[in-house]
Design an enzyme around this catalytic site. Structure first.
Site, PDB file in Angstrom:
ATOM      1  N   LYS A  57       0.815  -1.216   0.000  1.00  0.00           N
ATOM      2  CA  LYS A  57       0.000   0.000   0.000  1.00  0.00           C
ATOM      3  C   LYS A  57       0.850   1.269   0.000  1.00  0.00           C
ATOM      4  CE  LYS A  57      -3.986  -1.977   2.460  1.00  0.00           C
ATOM      5  NZ  LYS A  57      -4.792  -1.909   3.697  1.00  0.00           N
ATOM      6  N   LEU A  58       2.013   1.178   0.591  1.00  0.00           N
ATOM      7  CA  LEU A  58       2.820   2.387   0.745  1.00  0.00           C
ATOM      8  C   LEU A  58       3.356   2.870  -0.604  1.00  0.00           C
ATOM      9  CD1 LEU A  58       4.066   4.360   2.762  1.00  0.00           C
ATOM     10  CD2 LEU A  58       6.026   2.827   2.914  1.00  0.00           C
ATOM     11  N   CYS A 152      -3.011  22.990   6.563  1.00  0.00           N
ATOM     12  CA  CYS A 152      -3.048  23.180   5.112  1.00  0.00           C
ATOM     13  C   CYS A 152      -3.613  24.530   4.689  1.00  0.00           C
ATOM     14  CB  CYS A 152      -3.849  22.051   4.466  1.00  0.00           C
ATOM     15  SG  CYS A 152      -3.041  20.442   4.583  1.00  0.00           S
ATOM     16  N   PHE A 203       1.828  13.654   2.173  1.00  0.00           N
ATOM     17  CA  PHE A 203       2.461  14.901   2.605  1.00  0.00           C
ATOM     18  C   PHE A 203       3.929  14.985   2.200  1.00  0.00           C
ATOM     19  CE2 PHE A 203      -1.205  14.486   5.395  1.00  0.00           C
ATOM     20  CZ  PHE A 203      -1.775  15.739   5.242  1.00  0.00           C
ATOM     21  N   GLY A 204       4.401  16.221   2.026  1.00  0.00           N
ATOM     22  CA  GLY A 204       5.766  16.457   1.593  1.00  0.00           C
ATOM     23  C   GLY A 204       6.427  17.570   2.383  1.00  0.00           C
ATOM     24  N   LEU A 255      -7.070  12.241   9.691  1.00  0.00           N
ATOM     25  CA  LEU A 255      -7.968  12.888   8.735  1.00  0.00           C
ATOM     26  C   LEU A 255      -9.196  12.002   8.584  1.00  0.00           C
ATOM     27  CD1 LEU A 255      -5.387  13.886   5.953  1.00  0.00           C
ATOM     28  CD2 LEU A 255      -6.227  15.286   7.851  1.00  0.00           C
ATOM     29  N   HIS A 293      -5.570  24.778  -2.987  1.00  0.00           N
ATOM     30  CA  HIS A 293      -4.622  23.936  -2.263  1.00  0.00           C
ATOM     31  C   HIS A 293      -5.034  22.480  -2.450  1.00  0.00           C
ATOM     32  CE1 HIS A 293      -2.153  22.253   0.955  1.00  0.00           C
ATOM     33  NE2 HIS A 293      -3.222  21.559   1.287  1.00  0.00           N
ATOM     34  N   GLY A 296      -5.647  16.669  -1.406  1.00  0.00           N
ATOM     35  CA  GLY A 296      -5.543  15.286  -1.855  1.00  0.00           C
ATOM     36  C   GLY A 296      -6.364  15.107  -3.111  1.00  0.00           C
ATOM     37  N   ALA A 298      -8.882  13.208  -3.736  1.00  0.00           N
ATOM     38  CA  ALA A 298     -10.328  13.110  -3.507  1.00  0.00           C
ATOM     39  C   ALA A 298     -10.967  14.486  -3.399  1.00  0.00           C
ATOM     40  CB  ALA A 298     -10.604  12.289  -2.243  1.00  0.00           C
ATOM     41  N   ASN A 326       1.282  17.046  -0.900  1.00  0.00           N
ATOM     42  CA  ASN A 326       0.633  18.066  -0.086  1.00  0.00           C
ATOM     43  C   ASN A 326       1.671  18.548   0.922  1.00  0.00           C
ATOM     44  OD1 ASN A 326      -0.733  19.556   1.819  1.00  0.00           O
ATOM     45  ND2 ASN A 326      -2.455  18.151   2.022  1.00  0.00           N
TER      46      ASN A 326
END
Length: 378
Positions: A57-58, A152, A203-204, A255, A293, A296, A298, A326
């Site tokens: 998944k990662l 965010c 996230f980054g 989240l 912004h 994500g 979705a 993000n």
């Protein structure tokens, strides 16, 4: 303010007198670079996790920390180590992004009168604004504002504050800097917390900077966007939807799955308040540019569907998400850079001329931040 200043698609691309404008943009990132092909194996190796389902998944990991091996052990108090890393890292990235912005601006650092600093990745006294001012060599009398833990929405919140400062202090030049790193919330993967993988994937790290001022000197400055009207709104009883807490292991956050739906349900009313300034109705979304912004995929997908936007309208946001993830408060800087690139294409291929648009972000609260803006770089 004359009616001609808020008309639909004026032909004179000049900032209105007294209105704040973005005069320059800049960005910076961590110096270490790990190719994406090596991220997954490295993350699982360093955190002693061999769960194949989680590994599949990662998608990506942003930092591999060998100096602090205790960060890879579940339950170990590491807030001191994390802040030691973060405080130094975010300051350095903010300095580099600000220097890039000042270089693009073309005027001396001594002309900066105000500093707005935004971060959700550090905690200290004095705050990062002092260390940034010192690192840039700003004058001691530079007036500072510090915005911590806005998440965010912090970049657009900082832009709103910078706009107010610029418009209420004639001749001022405001440096807005944002800087974030994910190490503050880094955790080993766990089958008991599959939602952690969302944060690792999404996230980054990085920093952004903008220079804001009103009544630009067109000989030495090139205005990019006019910031016409700014608003903020929080949604009652949604404070647990984006839930972040400082613990002995750093910041732990969740989240909620319903976050994209909540944003979708309220976006039309919020945008309507800004579009009403132009006399636009809710059927004219595609006459605007959209600098959103990218929380994500979705969220972007739901906004596109609810507002019936042409797919190209969110190109800048999707490009920023693809290239940088993000990056929390920083990401709107990257979106605006791409918006400048996209603006000529938008004007040529789509309805309307792309002069007017919205700068949007969503953060803890749930908080909506929005700015009605003019693209002066078309």
């Amino acid at each position: 303010m004359g009616s001609e200043h808020v008309g639909r698609g004026g032909s004179i691309m000049k900032a209105n007198g007294g209105k704040a404008t973005i005069l320059a943009l800049g960005k910076a990132f961590p110096h270490q670079l790990v190719m994406q092909d090596f991220l997954v194996d490295g993350y699982f190796r360093d955190t002693n996790c061999d769960d194949p389902e989680l590994k599949q998944k990662l998608a990506r990991l942003y930092e591999i920390l060998e100096k602090y091996p205790e960060l890879t052990t579940e339950g170990t108090p590491t807030i001191k180590q994390r802040l030691h890393i973060c405080n130094e890292a975010v300051t350095q990235m903010a300095i580099e992004a600000s220097r890039a912005c000042i270089k693009n601006w073309g005027r001396p650092t001594s002309d900066i009168t105000h500093l707005v600093y935004v971060s959700s990745s550090e905690a200290r006294l004095p705050g990062g604004d002092v260390y940034l001012a010192k690192g840039l060599g700003l004058r001691p009398e530079t007036q500072r504002v510090l915005l911590y833990f806005s998440g965010c929405s912090g970049g657009v919140a900082g832009l709103r504050v910078a706009k107010d400062i610029a418009e209420n202090n004639p001749g001022s030049r405001v440096l807005l800097a944002t800087s974030e790193t994910t190490i503050i919330g880094y955790k080993p993967p766990s089958a008991n917390r599959p939602y952690d993988l969302v944060g690792v994937a999404l996230f980054g790290d990085g920093a952004g900077a903008m220079l804001i001022g009103s009544d630009p000197d067109l000989i030495s400055e090139k205005p990019l966007f006019e910031l016409h009207t700014a608003i903020q709104e929080f949604l009652p009883d949604t404070e647990k939807t984006i839930d972040g807490r400082v613990t002995e292991e750093g910041i732990s956050f969740k989240l909620a799955r319903e976050l994209p739906q909540i944003i979708e349900d309220h976006i039309e009313g919020f945008c309507g308040r800004l579009m009403g300034v132009l006399g636009y109705d809710n059927k004219e979304y595609n006459k605007m540019f959209w600098a959103v912004h990218p929380g994500g995929p979705a969220i972007l997908n739901r906004l596109e569907k609810r507002l019936d936007l042409f797919p190209e309208k969110l190109n800048a946001s999707r490009r920023a998400l693809t290239d940088y993830g993000n990056a929390s408060s920083n990401t709107i800087v990257y979106v605006l850079e791409y918006m400048i690139e996209e603006s000529k294409k938008i004007k040529k291929e789509q309805q309307g001329d792309g002069e007017w648009g919205l700068i949007l972000a969503f953060g803890p609260g749930i908080t909506f931040e929005g700015i009605l803006a003019r693209n002066l770089a078309v």
